[in-house]
Design a protein around this motif. Structure first.
Motif, PDB file in Angstrom:
ATOM      1  N   THR A  69       0.797  -1.485  -0.205  1.00 41.95           N
ATOM      2  CA  THR A  69      -0.160  -0.309   0.071  1.00 41.95           C
ATOM      3  C   THR A  69       0.897   1.092   0.265  1.00 41.95           C
ATOM      4  OG1 THR A  69      -1.611  -1.307   1.283  1.00 41.95           O
ATOM      5  CG2 THR A  69      -1.926   1.192   1.360  1.00 41.95           C
ATOM      6  N   LYS A  70       1.906   1.256   0.610  1.00 41.33           N
ATOM      7  CA  LYS A  70       2.829   2.454   1.039  1.00 41.33           C
ATOM      8  C   LYS A  70       3.545   2.440  -0.361  1.00 41.33           C
ATOM      9  CE  LYS A  70       4.939   3.694   5.047  1.00 41.33           C
ATOM     10  NZ  LYS A  70       5.624   3.516   6.134  1.00 41.33           N
ATOM     11  N   TYR A  71       4.154   1.343  -0.827  1.00 42.01           N
ATOM     12  CA  TYR A  71       4.923   1.476  -2.254  1.00 42.01           C
ATOM     13  C   TYR A  71       4.206   1.956  -3.359  1.00 42.01           C
ATOM     14  CZ  TYR A  71       8.417   0.039  -5.549  1.00 42.01           C
ATOM     15  OH  TYR A  71       9.172   0.280  -6.853  1.00 42.01           O
ATOM     16  N   VAL A  72       2.788   1.465  -3.410  1.00 40.26           N
ATOM     17  CA  VAL A  72       1.954   1.994  -4.447  1.00 40.26           C
ATOM     18  C   VAL A  72       1.672   3.247  -4.492  1.00 40.26           C
ATOM     19  CG1 VAL A  72      -0.264   1.757  -5.408  1.00 40.26           C
ATOM     20  CG2 VAL A  72       1.059  -0.283  -4.964  1.00 40.26           C
ATOM     21  N   ALA A  73       1.378   3.858  -3.201  1.00 43.28           N
ATOM     22  CA  ALA A  73       1.163   5.346  -3.103  1.00 43.28           C
ATOM     23  C   ALA A  73       2.413   5.912  -3.447  1.00 43.28           C
ATOM     24  CB  ALA A  73       0.933   5.392  -1.697  1.00 43.28           C
ATOM     25  N   HIS A  74       3.639   5.691  -3.299  1.00 43.36           N
ATOM     26  CA  HIS A  74       4.796   6.249  -3.439  1.00 43.36           C
ATOM     27  C   HIS A  74       5.199   6.328  -4.657  1.00 43.36           C
ATOM     28  CE1 HIS A  74       9.108   7.131  -4.018  1.00 43.36           C
ATOM     29  NE2 HIS A  74       9.303   5.935  -4.516  1.00 43.36           N
ATOM     30  N   VAL A  75       4.706   5.249  -5.594  1.00 43.36           N
ATOM     31  CA  VAL A  75       5.059   5.320  -7.031  1.00 43.36           C
ATOM     32  C   VAL A  75       3.869   6.327  -7.768  1.00 43.36           C
ATOM     33  CG1 VAL A  75       4.656   3.768  -9.090  1.00 43.36           C
ATOM     34  CG2 VAL A  75       6.042   2.868  -7.014  1.00 43.36           C
ATOM     35  N   LEU A  76       2.774   6.337  -7.248  1.00 47.00           N
ATOM     36  CA  LEU A  76       1.790   7.115  -7.870  1.00 47.00           C
ATOM     37  C   LEU A  76       2.177   8.587  -7.367  1.00 47.00           C
ATOM     38  CD1 LEU A  76      -1.450   4.942  -7.498  1.00 47.00           C
ATOM     39  CD2 LEU A  76       0.094   5.218  -9.507  1.00 47.00           C
ATOM     40  N   ASN A  77       2.699   8.897  -6.481  1.00 44.55           N
ATOM     41  CA  ASN A  77       2.889  10.274  -6.106  1.00 44.55           C
ATOM     42  C   ASN A  77       4.139  10.745  -6.682  1.00 44.55           C
ATOM     43  OD1 ASN A  77       0.838  10.836  -3.990  1.00 44.55           O
ATOM     44  ND2 ASN A  77       1.893   9.815  -2.433  1.00 44.55           N
ATOM     45  N   ASP A  78       5.151   9.793  -6.881  1.00 52.08           N
ATOM     46  CA  ASP A  78       6.481   9.973  -7.719  1.00 52.08           C
ATOM     47  C   ASP A  78       5.972  10.440  -9.230  1.00 52.08           C
ATOM     48  OD1 ASP A  78       9.352  10.668  -7.675  1.00 52.08           O
ATOM     49  OD2 ASP A  78       9.146   8.724  -8.851  1.00 52.08           O
ATOM     50  N   ALA A  79       5.016   9.758  -9.697  1.00 45.92           N
ATOM     51  CA  ALA A  79       4.790   9.877 -11.056  1.00 45.92           C
ATOM     52  C   ALA A  79       3.925  11.250 -11.113  1.00 45.92           C
ATOM     53  CB  ALA A  79       3.784   8.613 -11.497  1.00 45.92           C
ATOM     54  N   LYS A  80       3.063  11.495 -10.165  1.00 52.10           N
ATOM     55  CA  LYS A  80       2.429  12.806 -10.308  1.00 52.10           C
ATOM     56  C   LYS A  80       3.294  13.929 -10.114  1.00 52.10           C
ATOM     57  CE  LYS A  80      -1.842  14.668  -8.205  1.00 52.10           C
ATOM     58  NZ  LYS A  80      -2.994  14.596  -7.112  1.00 52.10           N
ATOM     59  N   ALA A  81       4.184  13.746  -9.274  1.00 50.09           N
ATOM     60  CA  ALA A  81       5.285  14.682  -9.008  1.00 50.09           C
ATOM     61  C   ALA A  81       6.314  15.030 -10.217  1.00 50.09           C
ATOM     62  CB  ALA A  81       6.180  14.708  -7.909  1.00 50.09           C
ATOM     63  N   HIS A  82       6.086  14.162 -11.209  1.00 45.19           N
ATOM     64  CA  HIS A  82       7.076  14.201 -12.382  1.00 45.19           C
ATOM     65  C   HIS A  82       6.032  14.552 -13.829  1.00 45.19           C
ATOM     66  CE1 HIS A  82       9.997  12.240 -10.025  1.00 45.19           C
ATOM     67  NE2 HIS A  82      10.896  12.978 -10.944  1.00 45.19           N
ATOM     68  N   GLY A  83       4.866  15.078 -13.113  1.00 44.43           N
ATOM     69  CA  GLY A  83       3.993  15.354 -14.517  1.00 44.43           C
ATOM     70  C   GLY A  83       2.960  14.693 -15.026  1.00 44.43           C
TER      71      GLY A  83
END
Length: 179
Positions: free
Chosen positions: A104-118
């Motif tokens: 759950t934490k890892y998926v949230a991290h991946v999605l937040n990272d993708a969002k931060a990169h536009g």
């Protein structure tokens, strides 16, 4: 060969257990998964460096300075299997006992990272769908085992292959090239 593999495989397994345990805790408690990934792969390289030592030890001490590529690779392969199994067992304990919400934490991290990169909403949905496969695999111990072996086995196999290529020797006293 069996004793050599067991000794160096056990030492390699202890290295991966110690560093894997530390790396897992660091990764779980630090939202920057990327930096901790390098720690994890660095610990794999450290543990698998013993493949070189094991092959050279067997070649020089037990096999009169001669070893074929196949025999050298088999030594490396057995050490990779021992070390990888220890890695998987350590992760199973960490995951089920200490970090049950890791995915759950890892998926949230991946999605937040993708969002931060536009990433666009469509790209985020596509990435979330791709991550759902891993989340589903993590719902069973078999899936966790398969994914965890997929992390470490390729690294070990490449190192075993390189070590076997470098350390193979057809005769005990290699001759220098003459003009």
């Amino acid at each position: 060969m069996k004793k050599n593999v067991l000794v160096f495989g056990s030492i390699s397994g202890l290295i991966i257990a110690a560093t894997g345990g530390i790396s897992g805790a660091l990764c779980y408690n630090n939202p920057n998964f990327q930096g901790n990934m390098w720690v994890g792969y660095g610990s794999m390289l450290l543990a698998f460096s013993l493949i070189f030592v094991a092959i050279k030890n067997y070649r020089d001490k037990y096999n009169e300075g001669i070893i074929s590529f196949g025999k050298a690779f088999m030594i490396g392969l057995y050490i990779v299997l021992i070390t990888s199994t220890v890695y998987v067992l350590i992760w199973l304990i960490e995951f089920y006992v200490f970090f049950p919400d890791f995915m759950t934490k890892y998926v949230a991290h991946v999605l937040n990272d993708a969002k931060a990169h536009g990433a666009t909403d469509a790209e985020l949905k596509q990435q979330a769908a791709g991550m759902a496969t891993y989340v589903n695999m993590y719902k069973s111990p078999f899936g966790v085992i398969v994914l965890t072996y997929m992390e470490i086995l390729p690294v070990g196999l490449v190192i075993a292959l390189i070590a076997a290529l470098i350390l193979k020797r057809k005769n005990a006293s290699p001759q220098l090239a003459t003009n």
